[in-house]
Design an enzyme around this catalytic site. Structure first.
Site, PDB file in Angstrom:
ATOM      1  N   CYS A   1       0.856  -1.186   0.000  1.00  0.00           N
ATOM      2  CA  CYS A   1       0.000   0.000   0.000  1.00  0.00           C
ATOM      3  C   CYS A   1       0.890   1.232   0.000  1.00  0.00           C
ATOM      4  CB  CYS A   1      -0.862   0.047   1.252  1.00  0.00           C
ATOM      5  SG  CYS A   1      -2.013  -1.328   1.368  1.00  0.00           S
TER       6      CYS A   1
ATOM      7  N   GLY B   1      -0.425   0.529  -5.053  1.00  0.00           N
ATOM      8  CA  GLY B   1      -1.727  -0.084  -4.790  1.00  0.00           C
ATOM      9  C   GLY B   1      -2.785   0.549  -5.662  1.00  0.00           C
TER      10      GLY B   1
ATOM     11  N   ASN C   1       0.463   0.675   5.990  1.00  0.00           N
ATOM     12  CA  ASN C   1       1.168  -0.095   4.969  1.00  0.00           C
ATOM     13  C   ASN C   1       1.982  -1.165   5.684  1.00  0.00           C
ATOM     14  OD1 ASN C   1       4.064   0.565   2.851  1.00  0.00           O
ATOM     15  ND2 ASN C   1       2.576  -1.057   2.720  1.00  0.00           N
ATOM     16  N   GLY C   2       1.694  -2.409   5.383  1.00  0.00           N
ATOM     17  CA  GLY C   2       2.437  -3.488   6.016  1.00  0.00           C
ATOM     18  C   GLY C   2       1.548  -4.682   6.260  1.00  0.00           C
TER      19      GLY C   2
ATOM     20  N   TYR D   1      11.720  -4.217  -6.842  1.00  0.00           N
ATOM     21  CA  TYR D   1      10.520  -4.131  -7.679  1.00  0.00           C
ATOM     22  C   TYR D   1       9.580  -2.965  -7.341  1.00  0.00           C
ATOM     23  CZ  TYR D   1       5.939  -5.255  -9.563  1.00  0.00           C
ATOM     24  OH  TYR D   1       4.744  -5.183 -10.200  1.00  0.00           O
TER      25      TYR D   1
HETATM   26  P1  AMP Z   1       5.602 -14.410 -11.778  1.00  0.00           P
HETATM   27  O1  AMP Z   1       4.935 -14.201 -13.075  1.00  0.00           O
HETATM   28  O2  AMP Z   1       4.697 -15.018 -10.745  1.00  0.00           O
HETATM   29  O3  AMP Z   1       6.905 -15.139 -11.877  1.00  0.00           O
HETATM   30  O4  AMP Z   1       5.938 -12.988 -11.151  1.00  0.00           O
HETATM   31  C1  AMP Z   1       7.061 -12.263 -11.541  1.00  0.00           C
HETATM   32  C2  AMP Z   1       6.657 -10.974 -12.190  1.00  0.00           C
HETATM   33  O5  AMP Z   1       5.746 -10.244 -11.380  1.00  0.00           O
HETATM   34  C3  AMP Z   1       7.839 -10.077 -12.431  1.00  0.00           C
HETATM   35  O6  AMP Z   1       7.678  -9.587 -13.749  1.00  0.00           O
HETATM   36  C4  AMP Z   1       7.729  -8.955 -11.429  1.00  0.00           C
HETATM   37  O7  AMP Z   1       8.004  -7.732 -12.061  1.00  0.00           O
HETATM   38  C5  AMP Z   1       6.312  -9.009 -10.928  1.00  0.00           C
HETATM   39  N1  AMP Z   1       6.204  -9.070  -9.457  1.00  0.00           N
HETATM   40  C6  AMP Z   1       6.981  -9.733  -8.605  1.00  0.00           C
HETATM   41  N2  AMP Z   1       6.531  -9.594  -7.343  1.00  0.00           N
HETATM   42  C7  AMP Z   1       5.450  -8.834  -7.391  1.00  0.00           C
HETATM   43  C8  AMP Z   1       4.513  -8.342  -6.426  1.00  0.00           C
HETATM   44  N3  AMP Z   1       4.621  -8.621  -5.137  1.00  0.00           N
HETATM   45  N4  AMP Z   1       3.504  -7.581  -6.866  1.00  0.00           N
HETATM   46  C9  AMP Z   1       3.377  -7.310  -8.133  1.00  0.00           C
HETATM   47  N5  AMP Z   1       4.199  -7.748  -9.093  1.00  0.00           N
HETATM   48  C10 AMP Z   1       5.219  -8.503  -8.744  1.00  0.00           C
END
Ligand code: AMP
Length: 451
Positions: free
Chosen positions: A2, A28, A102-103, A242
């Protein structure tokens, strides 16, 4: 994840909070809300949707007053509905009170059960509401004391904003998992999840709120108070990997700079891999790929057209929608791809679904070889501190060997950055500590119960 943002003592408080929340939108996208202090009476508004969908000029004009706290939500605990939108607002024995969080509170299940047993009636299913019920039950001599003593009952991660008539109070958990930064602007104070929102509203970053510290903003002045000893500062490393915006500063480094350096480190670790071009999965992959290109002398090329109007694919809590938006989001630019061997960089690989789809579309566009390079180590453990990683069973690196993952995603090579290099780049080479539990399974706090 968030985002939270507050501004005090400003005649344009709700408009500035709008700009702040708009800047933090990447944190978010489900709901947004604000509470304002109109001469000692709190006014609130929240709704589902993006910041620019939730707040019209009329809504902002109705949020009268010189101080505002605001929140944008991506649910990690509690479902996605209006009841869970924040700030949460209460008429309590402590008077009017609002909270934005947030958390992720890791002992929420136990605390909620205890409070409910004693008669508490919860209005939402968020873990954030627990602090208010605790505060109503265990009171101190004044509001800040009440907040301080009840924060000590919480485990897990939190950056909080509280608002009561005449006061805005910020708090950061003793490990400092989630960010919270203090800014200033012409007699106004600002609290924000990221420094970039302070920059955009025209303020100056003063400093981070320390782990275990409260900041009390009252009568135009900010005071600081510790509610917990300075424990181990273990900020979340995934913020740099990220989550945070590239122009945010974390641990004294701009995120873009850290990502660029991470890319260079990846290139050093992959020096034997040859390719025609290096590219990144937009947006976060781009900085990594540029850093990689500089170090390796392999030309950078932007092989994707990113549609910026789809939102973050992962942000949709529902799997069917996630797949649909992922297809919409990235279109390969065929001319740049045909016949090429490509090093493709993404920030992380969680379930493997994104990499599999993207590699599929590059191969379909004629790519000769794809070496997938991940700018972080393999994610092997779930995050209990607010990053939406799936359960252990869904984490691909937990179930398959690197070679099997490579085959699953359809790559010709698969490489992860070492943890050592990641920590070095994020911490500016200094002795900064990070929570790296998602990569190591070592949690800096005890994990008692989940909601
Ligand atoms: P996946 O498709 O499950 O392997 O997720 C990896 C992709 O999702 C990568 O392209 C990251 O940029 C993105 N990503 C990783 N962690 C998160 C997160 N917690 N929330 C949103 N996007 C994420």
């Amino acid at each position: 994840m968030c985002g939270i943002f507050a501004v005090t003592d400003n005649k344009n408080a709700s408009k500035l909070a709008y700009v702040g929340l708009f800047t933090l939108q990447h944190r978010g996208q489900e709901s947004a809300g604000m509470v304002s202090d109109s001469g000692g009476r709190l006014l609130y508004y929240s709704a589902m949707g993006l910041v620019n969908e939730v707040f019209s000029n009329e809504v902002l004009a109705n949020l009268k007053g010189r101080s505002v706290i605001g929140h944008i939500r991506y649910s990690t605990t509690g479902s996605s509905n209006l009841k869970n939108a924040q700030p949460l607002f209460f008429n309590s024995c402590l008077g009017q009170l609002a909270v934005a969080h947030n958390g992720n509170i890791t002992n929420a299940g136990r605390l909620r059960a205890e409070l409910q047993k004693a008669g508490a009636i919860f209005q939402s299913t968020t873990d954030s509401e627990i602090i208010i019920h605790l505060m109503a039950k265990y009171r101190g001599r004044n509001l800040e004391e009440t907040i301080a003593k009840n924060l000590r009952r919480l485990e897990g991660s939190y950056s909080f904003l509280f608002m009561a008539p005449g006061k805005v109070i910020g708090a950061r958990d003793p490990n400092g998992f989630r960010p919270l930064v203090l800014g200033g602007m012409d007699g106004s104070h600002i609290l924000s999840s990221e420094t970039c929102a302070i920059d955009v509203v025209g303020g100056k970053t003063v400093r981070e709120i320390e782990p275990g510290e409260l900041v009390i903003i009252e009568k135009g002045k900010a005071r600081f108070k510790r509610f917990a000893g300075a424990g181990s500062f273990t900020r979340c490393i995934f913020e740099t990997v990220y989550f945070a915006r590239p122009d945010a500063e974390i641990a004294g480094r701009t995120v873009q700079t850290a990502r660029y350096e991470i890319g260079a480190m990846l290139a050093r670790e992959m020096k034997d891999v040859k390719a025609d071009i290096v590219s990144g999965v937009p947006d976060s992959g781009t900085a990594y790929a540029l850093g990689f290109s500089k170090e390796s002398w392999i030309a950078y090329q932007a092989v994707f057209m990113r549609n910026h109007y789809t939102g973050r694919s992962f942000m949709q809590p529902d799997q069917a929608l996630r797949e649909f938006t992922a297809r919409l989001k990235l279109a390969p630019i065929k001319d740049l791809i045909r016949g090429k061997s490509i090093i493709l960089i993404d920030d992380s690989l969680v379930r493997g679904t994104t990499s599999r789809k993207i590699i599929g579309s590059l191969k379909k566009a004629g790519a000769k070889k794809i070496h997938m390079a991940i700018a972080s180590p393999a994610v092997i453990s779930p995050c209990y501190y607010g990053i939406d990683t799936p359960t252990k069973e869904e984490l691909i690196a937990n179930n398959l060997s690197i070679d099997k993952i490579r085959r699953f995603i359809g790559a010709d090579g698969l490489y992860y950055l070492s943890l050592e290099s990641l920590v070095k780049a994020c911490g500016n080479g200094g002795d900064r500590n990070f929570c790296t539990a998602c990569f190591t399974g070592k949690y800096p706090t005890k994990i008692t119960s989940q909601d």
